[in-house]
Design a protein around this motif. Sequence first.
Motif, PDB file in Angstrom:
ATOM      1  N   GLY A 183     -43.990 -27.815 -82.708  1.00  0.00           N
ATOM      2  CA  GLY A 183     -43.652 -26.689 -81.845  1.00  0.00           C
ATOM      3  C   GLY A 183     -42.242 -26.223 -82.171  1.00  0.00           C
ATOM      4  N   THR A 184     -42.105 -24.931 -82.441  1.00  0.00           N
ATOM      5  CA  THR A 184     -40.828 -24.376 -82.894  1.00  0.00           C
ATOM      6  C   THR A 184     -40.538 -23.118 -82.070  1.00  0.00           C
ATOM      7  OG1 THR A 184     -41.326 -25.217 -85.113  1.00  0.00           O
ATOM      8  CG2 THR A 184     -39.597 -23.562 -84.965  1.00  0.00           C
ATOM      9  N   GLU A 185     -39.275 -22.922 -81.691  1.00  0.00           N
ATOM     10  CA  GLU A 185     -38.931 -21.814 -80.780  1.00  0.00           C
ATOM     11  C   GLU A 185     -39.036 -20.460 -81.481  1.00  0.00           C
ATOM     12  OE1 GLU A 185     -38.583 -21.878 -77.612  1.00  0.00           O
ATOM     13  OE2 GLU A 185     -38.411 -24.038 -77.250  1.00  0.00           O
ATOM     14  N   THR A 186     -40.243 -19.897 -81.461  1.00  0.00           N
ATOM     15  CA  THR A 186     -40.492 -18.570 -82.038  1.00  0.00           C
ATOM     16  C   THR A 186     -41.347 -17.790 -81.037  1.00  0.00           C
ATOM     17  OG1 THR A 186     -42.621 -19.124 -83.016  1.00  0.00           O
ATOM     18  CG2 THR A 186     -40.670 -19.656 -84.344  1.00  0.00           C
ATOM     19  N   PRO A 187     -41.560 -16.500 -81.260  1.00  0.00           N
ATOM     20  CA  PRO A 187     -42.433 -15.737 -80.354  1.00  0.00           C
ATOM     21  C   PRO A 187     -43.826 -16.359 -80.217  1.00  0.00           C
ATOM     22  CG  PRO A 187     -41.191 -14.254 -81.762  1.00  0.00           C
ATOM     23  CD  PRO A 187     -40.890 -15.647 -82.255  1.00  0.00           C
ATOM     24  N   LEU A 188     -44.338 -16.942 -81.303  1.00  0.00           N
ATOM     25  CA  LEU A 188     -45.680 -17.547 -81.253  1.00  0.00           C
ATOM     26  C   LEU A 188     -45.738 -18.713 -80.258  1.00  0.00           C
ATOM     27  CD1 LEU A 188     -48.007 -18.419 -84.199  1.00  0.00           C
ATOM     28  CD2 LEU A 188     -47.127 -20.310 -82.851  1.00  0.00           C
ATOM     29  N   PHE A 189     -44.691 -19.526 -80.228  1.00  0.00           N
ATOM     30  CA  PHE A 189     -44.657 -20.750 -79.410  1.00  0.00           C
ATOM     31  C   PHE A 189     -44.656 -20.414 -77.924  1.00  0.00           C
ATOM     32  CE2 PHE A 189     -41.995 -24.248 -77.529  1.00  0.00           C
ATOM     33  CZ  PHE A 189     -42.833 -25.318 -77.805  1.00  0.00           C
ATOM     34  N   ARG A 190     -43.901 -19.370 -77.555  1.00  0.00           N
ATOM     35  CA  ARG A 190     -43.785 -19.019 -76.135  1.00  0.00           C
ATOM     36  C   ARG A 190     -44.876 -18.037 -75.725  1.00  0.00           C
ATOM     37  NH1 ARG A 190     -41.273 -22.835 -73.560  1.00  0.00           N
ATOM     38  NH2 ARG A 190     -39.660 -23.669 -74.904  1.00  0.00           N
ATOM     39  N   GLY A 191     -45.286 -17.156 -76.669  1.00  0.00           N
ATOM     40  CA  GLY A 191     -46.181 -16.030 -76.372  1.00  0.00           C
ATOM     41  C   GLY A 191     -47.234 -16.291 -75.308  1.00  0.00           C
ATOM     42  N   GLU A 192     -48.326 -16.906 -75.673  1.00  0.00           N
ATOM     43  CA  GLU A 192     -49.443 -17.084 -74.734  1.00  0.00           C
ATOM     44  C   GLU A 192     -49.418 -18.470 -74.096  1.00  0.00           C
ATOM     45  OE1 GLU A 192     -53.292 -15.952 -76.119  1.00  0.00           O
ATOM     46  OE2 GLU A 192     -52.579 -14.072 -76.979  1.00  0.00           O
ATOM     47  N   PHE A 193     -48.327 -19.211 -74.333  1.00  0.00           N
ATOM     48  CA  PHE A 193     -48.315 -20.608 -73.878  1.00  0.00           C
ATOM     49  C   PHE A 193     -47.132 -20.913 -72.953  1.00  0.00           C
ATOM     50  CE2 PHE A 193     -50.770 -20.249 -77.679  1.00  0.00           C
ATOM     51  CZ  PHE A 193     -51.907 -20.987 -77.388  1.00  0.00           C
ATOM     52  N   ALA A 195     -46.923 -21.142 -69.782  1.00  0.00           N
ATOM     53  CA  ALA A 195     -47.213 -22.132 -68.731  1.00  0.00           C
ATOM     54  C   ALA A 195     -47.295 -23.540 -69.327  1.00  0.00           C
ATOM     55  CB  ALA A 195     -48.528 -21.782 -68.045  1.00  0.00           C
ATOM     56  N   GLU A 196     -48.019 -23.684 -70.433  1.00  0.00           N
ATOM     57  CA  GLU A 196     -48.184 -25.011 -71.040  1.00  0.00           C
ATOM     58  C   GLU A 196     -46.849 -25.572 -71.543  1.00  0.00           C
ATOM     59  OE1 GLU A 196     -50.070 -22.450 -71.574  1.00  0.00           O
ATOM     60  OE2 GLU A 196     -52.169 -23.050 -71.390  1.00  0.00           O
ATOM     61  N   MET A 197     -45.993 -24.680 -72.036  1.00  0.00           N
ATOM     62  CA  MET A 197     -44.769 -25.130 -72.704  1.00  0.00           C
ATOM     63  C   MET A 197     -43.544 -25.090 -71.787  1.00  0.00           C
ATOM     64  SD  MET A 197     -45.852 -26.072 -75.517  1.00  0.00           S
ATOM     65  CE  MET A 197     -47.327 -25.918 -76.494  1.00  0.00           C
ATOM     66  N   LYS A 198     -43.777 -24.868 -70.478  1.00  0.00           N
ATOM     67  CA  LYS A 198     -42.591 -24.628 -69.636  1.00  0.00           C
ATOM     68  C   LYS A 198     -41.626 -25.815 -69.608  1.00  0.00           C
ATOM     69  CE  LYS A 198     -44.511 -25.597 -65.002  1.00  0.00           C
ATOM     70  NZ  LYS A 198     -45.863 -26.079 -65.370  1.00  0.00           N
ATOM     71  N   ASN A 199     -42.121 -27.021 -69.779  1.00  0.00           N
ATOM     72  CA  ASN A 199     -41.209 -28.180 -69.811  1.00  0.00           C
ATOM     73  C   ASN A 199     -40.959 -28.700 -71.225  1.00  0.00           C
ATOM     74  OD1 ASN A 199     -40.997 -28.244 -66.988  1.00  0.00           O
ATOM     75  ND2 ASN A 199     -43.014 -29.243 -66.868  1.00  0.00           N
ATOM     76  N   GLU A 200     -41.421 -27.934 -72.220  1.00  0.00           N
ATOM     77  CA  GLU A 200     -41.280 -28.386 -73.615  1.00  0.00           C
ATOM     78  C   GLU A 200     -40.183 -27.592 -74.316  1.00  0.00           C
ATOM     79  OE1 GLU A 200     -43.283 -30.902 -74.748  1.00  0.00           O
ATOM     80  OE2 GLU A 200     -44.057 -30.915 -72.692  1.00  0.00           O
ATOM     81  N   LYS A 201     -39.507 -28.260 -75.234  1.00  0.00           N
ATOM     82  CA  LYS A 201     -38.511 -27.531 -76.042  1.00  0.00           C
ATOM     83  C   LYS A 201     -38.960 -27.611 -77.494  1.00  0.00           C
ATOM     84  CE  LYS A 201     -33.724 -26.592 -76.773  1.00  0.00           C
ATOM     85  NZ  LYS A 201     -34.204 -25.402 -77.476  1.00  0.00           N
ATOM     86  N   GLY A 202     -39.128 -26.470 -78.107  1.00  0.00           N
ATOM     87  CA  GLY A 202     -39.530 -26.446 -79.512  1.00  0.00           C
ATOM     88  C   GLY A 202     -38.344 -26.703 -80.422  1.00  0.00           C
ATOM     89  N   MET A 203     -38.649 -27.000 -81.680  1.00  0.00           N
ATOM     90  CA  MET A 203     -37.594 -27.226 -82.670  1.00  0.00           C
ATOM     91  C   MET A 203     -36.866 -25.901 -82.965  1.00  0.00           C
ATOM     92  SD  MET A 203     -38.222 -29.339 -86.161  1.00  0.00           S
ATOM     93  CE  MET A 203     -36.871 -29.908 -87.189  1.00  0.00           C
TER      94      MET A 203
END
Length: 257
Positions: A183-193, A195-203
Amino acid sequence: MKMTGRTVLVTGGSSGIGLELARQLLERGNTVIVTGRDPHKLDAARQQLPLLQTFQSDVRDPAGIQALFLAVTTQFPTLDTLVNNAGVMRNIRLAQPRALDDLTEEVDINLNGPMRMIQQFLPYLLQRQSGLIVNVSSGLAFIPFPAAPVYSASKAALHAYTQCLRAQLKHSAVTVIEIAPPGTETPLFRGEFAAEMKNEKGMDPALLVRQCIRKIEAGQLEICPGVSQVLKVARRVAPGLMLQQMIKLSRAGQQVQ
Ligand SMILES: NC(=O)c1ccc[n+]([C@@H]2O[C@H](COP(=O)([O-])OP(=O)(O)OC[C@H]3O[C@@H](n4cnc5c(N)ncnc54)[C@H](OP(=O)(O)O)[C@@H]3O)[C@@H](O)[C@H]2O)c1
């Protein structure tokens, strides 16, 4: 494999990992050409990186790929590197209605796209002294993420295809590398996810790309930065455990339980 003085074509280089790769490769004195579908994103990329060469091109379109090949090899005959990076990732609930012609978009872009690009560009790359193909898959190629079922399937298949390509080209002048980002902090990572990624930090994309370039130069063929290495190992030693983690992270997973 030195990543300097090369002529590199990056699909999907107007955003995220592809744009960061273009930036770092330009800084190292490479010629960098990127593609994407949206001309505004390509213009914005060129404003950020004035030396960047851009072509509007869609990896879903075979005629467009043929036209891209002619244009790129005419204008940049030293082309020696193809990075298949363009990709999309959607949040798909399989129990909900969805048009059949829309359902498989990730397969068409993330898997069929690289296969088409390689089929078109490989004969040219084989004539180079030191050709390079880099396929960008995902840590989800090793353990699937239930909220992104078609994406996970496309990346697992791209991993398999890349292994076959590497085996077939073993005695050629073309090296085949797979980058499986976490998981990497790009538009794709946050886009449709979101809710799923709210507590996750991408690379951080800059860190990811620095690591990848260093590992390519060190001769590594399958590059799994950060959590992707954990997923790759877990697939062998504890696949069920890691899938449970993915199911927890995935709201779609909760729905199908
Ligand atoms: N970010 C992550 O967490 C992560 C993790 C693992 C793997 N990856 C992989 O890394 C790659 C890059 O993703 P990213 O996170 O950087 O995403 P991103 O910021 O959304 O960038 C995707 C790029 O691909 C282009 N693109 C999409 N569909 C295309 C098509 N049909 N033809 C040509 N270009 C197309 C986009 O431009 P247009 O929309 O204008 O076409 C954009 O330039 C993808 O393969 C992705 O699966 C990402």
